[in-house]
Scaffold this motif. Structure first.
Motif, short mmCIF file in Angstrom:
data_model
loop_
_atom_site.label_atom_id
_atom_site.label_comp_id
_atom_site.label_asym_id
_atom_site.label_seq_id
_atom_site.Cartn_x
_atom_site.Cartn_y
_atom_site.Cartn_z
N PRO A 166 -1.45 -12.42 13.80
CA PRO A 166 -1.60 -11.24 14.65
C PRO A 166 -2.42 -10.15 13.97
CG PRO A 166 0.73 -11.66 14.11
CD PRO A 166 -0.06 -12.72 13.46
N SER A 167 -2.97 -9.28 14.77
CA SER A 167 -3.78 -8.19 14.22
C SER A 167 -2.93 -7.30 13.31
CB SER A 167 -4.32 -7.36 15.40
OG SER A 167 -5.26 -6.47 14.91
N GLY A 168 -3.47 -6.97 12.16
CA GLY A 168 -2.76 -6.09 11.24
C GLY A 168 -1.78 -6.82 10.34
N CYS A 169 -1.81 -8.16 10.33
CA CYS A 169 -0.82 -8.89 9.54
C CYS A 169 -1.24 -9.03 8.09
CB CYS A 169 -0.56 -10.27 10.15
SG CYS A 169 -1.86 -11.46 9.83
N GLY A 170 -2.44 -8.63 7.76
CA GLY A 170 -2.84 -8.65 6.35
C GLY A 170 -3.91 -9.67 6.00
N LYS A 171 -4.62 -10.18 7.00
CA LYS A 171 -5.63 -11.21 6.73
C LYS A 171 -6.78 -10.65 5.88
CE LYS A 171 -6.28 -11.91 11.15
NZ LYS A 171 -5.32 -10.95 11.71
N SER A 172 -7.31 -9.49 6.31
CA SER A 172 -8.40 -8.90 5.52
C SER A 172 -7.93 -8.50 4.13
CB SER A 172 -8.97 -7.68 6.25
OG SER A 172 -9.54 -8.06 7.49
N THR A 173 -6.69 -8.03 4.06
CA THR A 173 -6.12 -7.67 2.76
C THR A 173 -6.11 -8.88 1.83
OG1 THR A 173 -4.73 -6.05 3.87
CG2 THR A 173 -4.09 -6.68 1.64
N PHE B 83 0.86 -1.19 0.00
CA PHE B 83 0.00 0.00 0.00
C PHE B 83 0.88 1.23 0.00
CE2 PHE B 83 -2.94 -3.01 2.16
CZ PHE B 83 -4.01 -2.89 1.29
N ALA C 263 1.97 -5.21 3.03
CA ALA C 263 0.99 -5.92 3.85
C ALA C 263 1.11 -7.43 3.69
CB ALA C 263 -0.42 -5.46 3.50
N GLU D 80 -13.65 -13.06 10.24
CA GLU D 80 -14.03 -12.99 11.66
C GLU D 80 -15.52 -12.84 11.87
OE1 GLU D 80 -11.92 -10.98 14.88
OE2 GLU D 80 -10.60 -10.24 13.30
N ARG E 297 3.20 -8.53 10.25
CA ARG E 297 3.31 -7.81 8.99
C ARG E 297 4.76 -7.61 8.57
NH1 ARG E 297 1.63 -2.23 9.65
NH2 ARG E 297 3.78 -1.75 9.24
N GLN F 206 -15.81 -8.04 7.66
CA GLN F 206 -15.66 -8.13 9.11
C GLN F 206 -16.91 -7.71 9.88
OE1 GLN F 206 -11.67 -6.83 9.72
NE2 GLN F 206 -11.42 -7.88 11.65
N HIS G 91 -9.44 -15.00 15.32
CA HIS G 91 -8.37 -14.77 16.28
C HIS G 91 -8.34 -15.87 17.34
CE1 HIS G 91 -7.95 -10.43 15.04
NE2 HIS G 91 -6.71 -10.86 15.13
N1 LIG Z 1 -6.19 0.70 1.93
C1 LIG Z 1 -5.09 0.66 2.69
N2 LIG Z 1 -4.16 1.62 2.58
C2 LIG Z 1 -3.04 1.58 3.34
N3 LIG Z 1 -2.75 0.63 4.21
C3 LIG Z 1 -3.64 -0.38 4.38
C4 LIG Z 1 -4.85 -0.41 3.63
N4 LIG Z 1 -5.55 -1.52 3.99
C5 LIG Z 1 -4.79 -2.13 4.93
N5 LIG Z 1 -3.64 -1.47 5.15
C6 LIG Z 1 -2.58 -1.87 6.07
O1 LIG Z 1 -2.22 -3.20 5.79
C7 LIG Z 1 -2.01 -3.94 6.98
C8 LIG Z 1 -2.88 -5.16 7.01
O2 LIG Z 1 -4.24 -4.79 7.21
P1 LIG Z 1 -5.41 -5.84 7.34
O3 LIG Z 1 -6.65 -5.09 7.53
O4 LIG Z 1 -5.35 -6.78 6.19
O5 LIG Z 1 -5.00 -6.61 8.67
P2 LIG Z 1 -5.80 -7.76 9.43
O6 LIG Z 1 -4.85 -8.90 9.55
O7 LIG Z 1 -7.09 -8.02 8.77
O8 LIG Z 1 -6.01 -7.12 10.85
P3 LIG Z 1 -7.18 -7.37 11.91
O9 LIG Z 1 -6.88 -8.68 12.53
O10 LIG Z 1 -7.01 -6.25 12.88
O11 LIG Z 1 -8.47 -7.34 11.18
C9 LIG Z 1 -2.27 -2.99 8.12
O12 LIG Z 1 -1.04 -2.51 8.59
C10 LIG Z 1 -3.06 -1.87 7.52
O13 LIG Z 1 -2.77 -0.66 8.15
#
Ligand SMILES: Nc1ncnc2c1ncn2[C@@H]1O[C@H](COP(=O)(O)OP(=O)(O)OP(=O)(O)O)[C@@H](O)[C@H]1O
Ligand SMILES: [Mg+2]
Lengths: 266, 290
Positions: free
Chosen positions: A44-51, A16, A25, A163, A214, A86, A196
């Motif tokens: 872990p939270s923020g590791c990119g799962k939703s991405t 990103f 990500a 989730e 991440r 989510q 989680h």
């Molecule tokens: N559109 C975007 N622009 C910039 N950074 C992004 C964007 N979407 C996600 N990120 C970054 O990418 C990383 C992964 O985000 P993501 O939402 O995939 O995490 P996650 O594993 O789903 O977290 P959670 O468990 O909290 O849901 C995060 O650091 C987030 O800040």
């Protein structure tokens, strides 16, 4: 049929750019998912799962790598998989029935036909009597059911659940897990499930993918060779505890790393 | 009385449960400010309002008769009633009221629908929206009533110039209200429906428009008052009919009681329109928000 995968991610990366900074990500994710499997993803939270889910669903483009669905290149194409984000994301101005048929409506199935198809399912899967209620009138668990049924009724072979039970209390959550397994059994879908909760992931899945902090990589693929159908008390069995121990050890390493990263950032 | 005491009784009970029985002081002071919770009775309020109104009329009438109030400029209620009866019986005031009603409604509908459509159209292109935004704000800041002479010159002294005034005064505010409501649309809802394979048009009709409806509906009540103002000002500048024209000409010929009679009908019209729109608003909101 050997090597016939329903869904393949080959070295998928995602970066990103926000405010001139590049955030990585996902880092070369490779996953090969056979048909009809229940796959969980923890990390872990923020590791990119939703991405990762956003990429599989076509909402986001991968920066690098390939996404194959039924052996065909699918990156950037939406509508090929069912995706439950989510939050439940029901439309507040529509009744539960009207919400549940949204996916069918979009494909162009006439509303009447869609409703006829949906009503028996609402009845069978615990939403009888709520067809004409509005989302605001339902409990969190009921709303999740409706959102899940909407995803199921969209009738894609692959379903992504981000989730779905994260905000529910323990009792409702346990009910919903059984409910989801029933649904999976009845509809023979391939399910990818973010959670989680290690217990939940092992209890539900055929395989659990553990992701690193991440930028998200696949750290380990844990095969869950517990017999099905599983009973809730399986979580006290020796095999289950061994699997849990393995998953927990790996996950806590990554959670620690991700916390250290956060502290450095601050 | 019985009503009040039961409300008080409940209050005390709630207080006892939440604060605990040891706090006697708090309980006592509660009794002292409890009069704040007495709801006034509806019929007494109406009696009071009517009495206040009659008193004002009476003071006006008496003042004018003794000479405390200059009846040349202020007229007096008895004369106004006489004048109003004449024009009400010969029907001319109703014709004028209807004329003003018509231009107000046309202007209101065109301005509101037009503003909503323009506001919603901004969803389709960020460039278009961002380029248009400063123009909208400038036009909104401009006192549109000042445009009345030009509008009458362009559209003539018939109905269309009044409608145009009503549109001018309502359309931009509606556009901005719609646009602002639309900007708040839940991005995750849009993602969700897009993930279902929705086309842009489907995202628009199934999420963006219903989401924005409450904002558009909130503009209705303001718009009806604005549209009436626009129509009246248009009639002041040049018209063959309407309450505005009637009031304006009465002013030019110093027929003060006729001015007041016209204003009376204008108030009737305004209240009627307001009630109509409130009803419509309720219906629409019920259809959307339940
Ligand atoms: N559109 C975007 N622009 C910039 N950074 C992004 C964007 N979407 C996600 N990120 C970054 O990418 C990383 C992964 O985000 P993501 O939402 O995939 O995490 P996650 O594993 O789903 O977290 P959670 O468990 O909290 O849901 C995060 O650091 C987030 O800040
Ligand atoms: Mg997430």
């Amino acid at each position: 049929m050997l090597n016939e995968y329903k869904l393949e991610l080959l070295d998928v990366s995602k970066e990103f750019n926000s405010r001139g900074e590049t955030v990585k990500a996902l880092d070369e994710i490779t996953m090969k998912i056979p048909d009809h499997k229940f796959i969980s993803i923890i990390g872990p939270s923020g590791c990119g799962k939703s991405t990762l889910f956003n990429i599989i669903s076509g909402l986001d483009q991968p920066s690098d790598g390939e996404l194959l669905i039924d052996k065909e290149e699918a990156s950037g194409t939406s509508g090929l998989v069912g995706y439950m984000l989510q939050k439940d994301l029901l439309l507040p101005w529509r009744t539960i029935l009207e919400n549940v048929i949204l996916g069918m409506e979009i494909i162009g199935i006439p509303k009447k036909e869609a409703k006829e198809k949906a009503i028996p399912l609402l009845h069978r899967y615990g939403l009888k009597g709520f067809e004409y209620s509005y989302p605001s009138q339902l409990s969190g668990g009921m709303r999740q059911r409706a959102a899940l049924l909407r995803t199921i009724l969209y009738d894609r072979d692959v379903i992504l659940l981000d989730e779905p039970f994260g905000a529910l209390d323990a009792q409702t959550r346990a009910n919903m897990q059984e409910w989801l397994l029933d649904l999976w059994d009845d509809f023979q879908k391939t399910i990818l499930f973010i959670t989680h909760d290690i217990d939940e992931s092992i209890y539900l899945s055929d395989e659990v993918y553990i992701m690193t902090a991440r930028p998200g990589k696949i750290k380990h693929r844990l095969k869950i060779d517990l017999e099905r159908p599983r009973k809730p008390n399986i979580i006290t069995s020796k095999k289950f505890i061994e699997l849990k121990d393995e998953a927990l050890t790996m996950l806590s390493e990554e959670v620690l790393k991700s916390q250290q990263m956060e502290m450095q950032a601050n | 009385m019985s009503d009040n005491s039961s409300v008080l009784g409940k209050r005390k009970k709630i207080n006892r449960v939440s604060v605990g029985s040891h706090n006697k002081k708090a309980k006592k002071s509660n009794a002292n400010w409890s009069y704040l919770n007495n709801e006034p009775k509806e019929y007494l309020l109406n009696v009071g309002r009517l009495a206040a109104f009659l008193l004002m009329i009476l003071i006006w009438e008496a003042g004018a008769r003794i000479g405390l109030i200059d009846s040349f400029f202020w007229s007096m209620p008895s004369e106004i009633i006489q004048t109003w009866t004449i024009i009400a019986v010969d029907g001319s005031v109703w014709n004028d009221t209807f004329y003003t009603f018509q231009s107000t409604i046309y202007g209101f509908v065109l301005g509101t629908v037009g503003g909503a459509v323009i506001g919603l159209s901004f969803w389709w292109s960020k460039y278009y929206a961002k380029i248009a935004e400063p123009f909208l704000i400038i036009f909104e800041a401009m006192p549109k009533l000042a445009l009345a002479p030009i509008v009458v010159l362009i559209f003539g002294i018939g109905l269309s110039s009044k409608v145009a005034m009503a549109v001018a005064i309502t359309i931009i505010i509606t556009t901005l209200t719609t646009y602002n409501g639309m900007k708040q649309v839940d991005k995750d809802l849009v993602r969700m429906i897009f993930a279902l394979g929705a086309s842009r048009w489907q995202v628009f009709t199934k999420v963006v428009v219903p989401w924005t409806m409450p904002s558009i509906i909130s503009a209705l009540r303001i718009n009806i008052g604005l549209a009436l103002t626009g129509a009246i000002v248009g009639e002041y500048i040049g018209s063959t009919h309407g309450l505005g024209r009637m009031i304006f000409y009465a002013g030019q010929t110093y027929e003060i009681s006729l001015i007041w009679a016209g204003i009376f009908n204008l108030s009737l019209l305004s209240v009627g329109l307001y009630l109509l729109i409130s009803w419509l608003e309720k219906k629409l909101l019920k259809g959307i928000l339940h």
